[in-house]
Design an enzyme around this catalytic site. Structure first.
Site, PDB file in Angstrom:
ATOM      1  N   ASP A   9       0.863  -1.186   0.000  1.00  0.00           N
ATOM      2  CA  ASP A   9       0.000   0.000   0.000  1.00  0.00           C
ATOM      3  C   ASP A   9       0.894   1.230   0.000  1.00  0.00           C
ATOM      4  O   ASP A   9       1.411   1.636   1.042  1.00  0.00           O
ATOM      5  CB  ASP A   9      -0.908  -0.027   1.233  1.00  0.00           C
ATOM      6  CG  ASP A   9      -1.616   1.298   1.492  1.00  0.00           C
ATOM      7  OD1 ASP A   9      -1.786   2.085   0.535  1.00  0.00           O
ATOM      8  OD2 ASP A   9      -1.996   1.538   2.656  1.00  0.00           O
ATOM      9  N   SER A  13       2.054   9.419   2.107  1.00  0.00           N
ATOM     10  CA  SER A  13       3.063   9.730   3.121  1.00  0.00           C
ATOM     11  C   SER A  13       4.095   8.622   3.302  1.00  0.00           C
ATOM     12  O   SER A  13       5.262   8.902   3.541  1.00  0.00           O
ATOM     13  CB  SER A  13       2.391  10.007   4.472  1.00  0.00           C
ATOM     14  OG  SER A  13       1.501  11.100   4.376  1.00  0.00           O
ATOM     15  N   ARG A  14       3.683   7.362   3.203  1.00  0.00           N
ATOM     16  CA  ARG A  14       4.607   6.253   3.399  1.00  0.00           C
ATOM     17  C   ARG A  14       4.066   5.020   2.698  1.00  0.00           C
ATOM     18  O   ARG A  14       2.952   5.018   2.158  1.00  0.00           O
ATOM     19  CB  ARG A  14       4.834   5.976   4.887  1.00  0.00           C
ATOM     20  CG  ARG A  14       3.580   5.580   5.646  1.00  0.00           C
ATOM     21  CD  ARG A  14       3.890   5.238   7.084  1.00  0.00           C
ATOM     22  NE  ARG A  14       2.695   4.800   7.792  1.00  0.00           N
ATOM     23  CZ  ARG A  14       2.710   4.045   8.872  1.00  0.00           C
ATOM     24  NH1 ARG A  14       3.866   3.630   9.365  1.00  0.00           N
ATOM     25  NH2 ARG A  14       1.586   3.691   9.470  1.00  0.00           N
ATOM     26  N   GLY A 103      -9.591   6.264  -6.270  1.00  0.00           N
ATOM     27  CA  GLY A 103      -8.240   5.860  -5.917  1.00  0.00           C
ATOM     28  C   GLY A 103      -8.157   4.389  -5.556  1.00  0.00           C
ATOM     29  O   GLY A 103      -9.062   3.833  -4.923  1.00  0.00           O
ATOM     30  N   ASP A 105      -6.358   2.979  -3.374  1.00  0.00           N
ATOM     31  CA  ASP A 105      -6.348   2.766  -1.925  1.00  0.00           C
ATOM     32  C   ASP A 105      -7.760   2.776  -1.356  1.00  0.00           C
ATOM     33  O   ASP A 105      -8.112   1.953  -0.499  1.00  0.00           O
ATOM     34  CB  ASP A 105      -5.470   3.809  -1.237  1.00  0.00           C
ATOM     35  CG  ASP A 105      -5.866   5.250  -1.567  1.00  0.00           C
ATOM     36  OD1 ASP A 105      -6.605   5.486  -2.558  1.00  0.00           O
ATOM     37  OD2 ASP A 105      -5.415   6.163  -0.837  1.00  0.00           O
ATOM     38  N   ARG A 106      -8.575   3.695  -1.843  1.00  0.00           N
ATOM     39  CA  ARG A 106      -9.960   3.754  -1.370  1.00  0.00           C
ATOM     40  C   ARG A 106     -10.730   2.505  -1.811  1.00  0.00           C
ATOM     41  O   ARG A 106     -11.551   1.969  -1.057  1.00  0.00           O
ATOM     42  CB  ARG A 106     -10.633   5.023  -1.880  1.00  0.00           C
ATOM     43  CG  ARG A 106      -9.985   6.302  -1.352  1.00  0.00           C
ATOM     44  CD  ARG A 106     -10.555   7.534  -2.010  1.00  0.00           C
ATOM     45  NE  ARG A 106     -11.925   7.804  -1.553  1.00  0.00           N
ATOM     46  CZ  ARG A 106     -12.759   8.640  -2.169  1.00  0.00           C
ATOM     47  NH1 ARG A 106     -12.377   9.261  -3.280  1.00  0.00           N
ATOM     48  NH2 ARG A 106     -13.973   8.844  -1.686  1.00  0.00           N
ATOM     49  N   THR A 129      -2.917  12.294   4.422  1.00  0.00           N
ATOM     50  CA  THR A 129      -2.650  13.600   3.825  1.00  0.00           C
ATOM     51  C   THR A 129      -3.968  14.267   3.465  1.00  0.00           C
ATOM     52  O   THR A 129      -4.171  15.463   3.703  1.00  0.00           O
ATOM     53  CB  THR A 129      -1.765  13.438   2.576  1.00  0.00           C
ATOM     54  OG1 THR A 129      -0.560  12.764   2.944  1.00  0.00           O
ATOM     55  CG2 THR A 129      -1.432  14.790   1.983  1.00  0.00           C
TER      56      THR A 129
END
Length: 262
Positions: A9, A13-14, A103, A105-106, A129
């Protein structure tokens, strides 16, 4: 016994990763930065050879290239799949007019949430973010969402675009508010800025949750995730559930579905 799946993932940010076995249990996990300046590379040397890598990347081409280099260094020619949102997958139906705009991720988070809380109406709030909200009906229909600046981004914008306001990190802001949470209004500028931006996050979540419950005429479980979730949770007046593994859990389900199809 089938080889595990490597799940990645790559957020704004990371980068978080996990290894999932055939039962989708996460048997190893970790996190690292977008660049080497952000910390050490992941140590995958002791991991069993995965059958493939399943990747959600919203961080861009440079991060994609870094991931490819790391994977090639450890497992040359390892099959890898960078996921994209679809019209439907793993029991979730995408309500976006253009499903691919959602997205990755979503999308993975929605799939993970559907599995974690089956047959429940959900509002999923993720604090990174950006602060993102997803409305997921009990039958698996994602009906839409909201995107707002995250807590850190709100504070940074005020510090950057005003002459006299400080630029505060979430660590500093959290410390400032640790002894002031019982007070609805603050008596100095740093605390006023910290609390104002935090309450903006909480107010957005509570308004969205109430509107959703009214529209659906049914109870809605509020699920919180992300780095600022603890701070925002303390400002909320609504019941909520914390779950930080939704994206990786969703990736595990997507990987299992893909392996079964192959």
């Amino acid at each position: 016994m089938s080889a595990p799946h490597l799940l990645i993932d790559a957020g704004n940010s990371r980068i978080k990763w996990a290894l999932a076995d055939a039962q989708r249990t996460l048997v190893a996990s970790g996190a690292f930065g977008h660049t080497r300046d952000g910390g050490a590379d992941p140590d995958w040397s002791a991991l069993p050879h995965p059958q493939g890598a399943w990747i959600s990347n919203v961080a861009g081409a440079d991060v994609a290239a870094r991931l490819d280099a790391l994977l090639d260094a450890q497992w040359p020619a390892l099959p890898r799949t960078t996921i994209r949102a679809r019209a439907a997958q793993c029991g979730v139906t995408n309500g976006y007019t253009s499903p691919e705009q959602l997205g990755s991720d979503r999308w993975a988070g929605l799939i993970g949430a559907r599995a974690a809380f089956p047959d429940e109406h959900l509002l999923i709030a993720t604090f990174g973010t950006a602060t993102t909200l997803e409305a997921l009906r009990a039958d698996g229909r994602f009906t839409g969402g909201l995107i707002a600046p995250g807590w850190a981004l709100m504070m940074r914008a005020l510090g950057t675009h005003t002459a006299q306001l400080p630029t505060l990190s979430t660590d500093i802001a959290s410390g400032l508010l640790a002894d002031a949470r019982a007070e609805p209004f603050q008596i100095d500028t740093p605390r006023s800025l910290s609390a104002g931006c935090l309450y903006a996050q909480a107010g957005l979540i509570e308004r969205a949750c109430r509107d959703l419950a009214a529209a659906w005429q049914a109870p809605v479980r509020l699920v919180l995730a992300g780095g600022a979730a603890d701070d925002v949770a303390r400002a909320l007046t609504l019941p909520h559930t914390r779950h930080d593994g939704l994206i990786l859990s969703g990736l595990a389900l997507i990987a299992a579905e893909g392996a079964a199809r192959d």
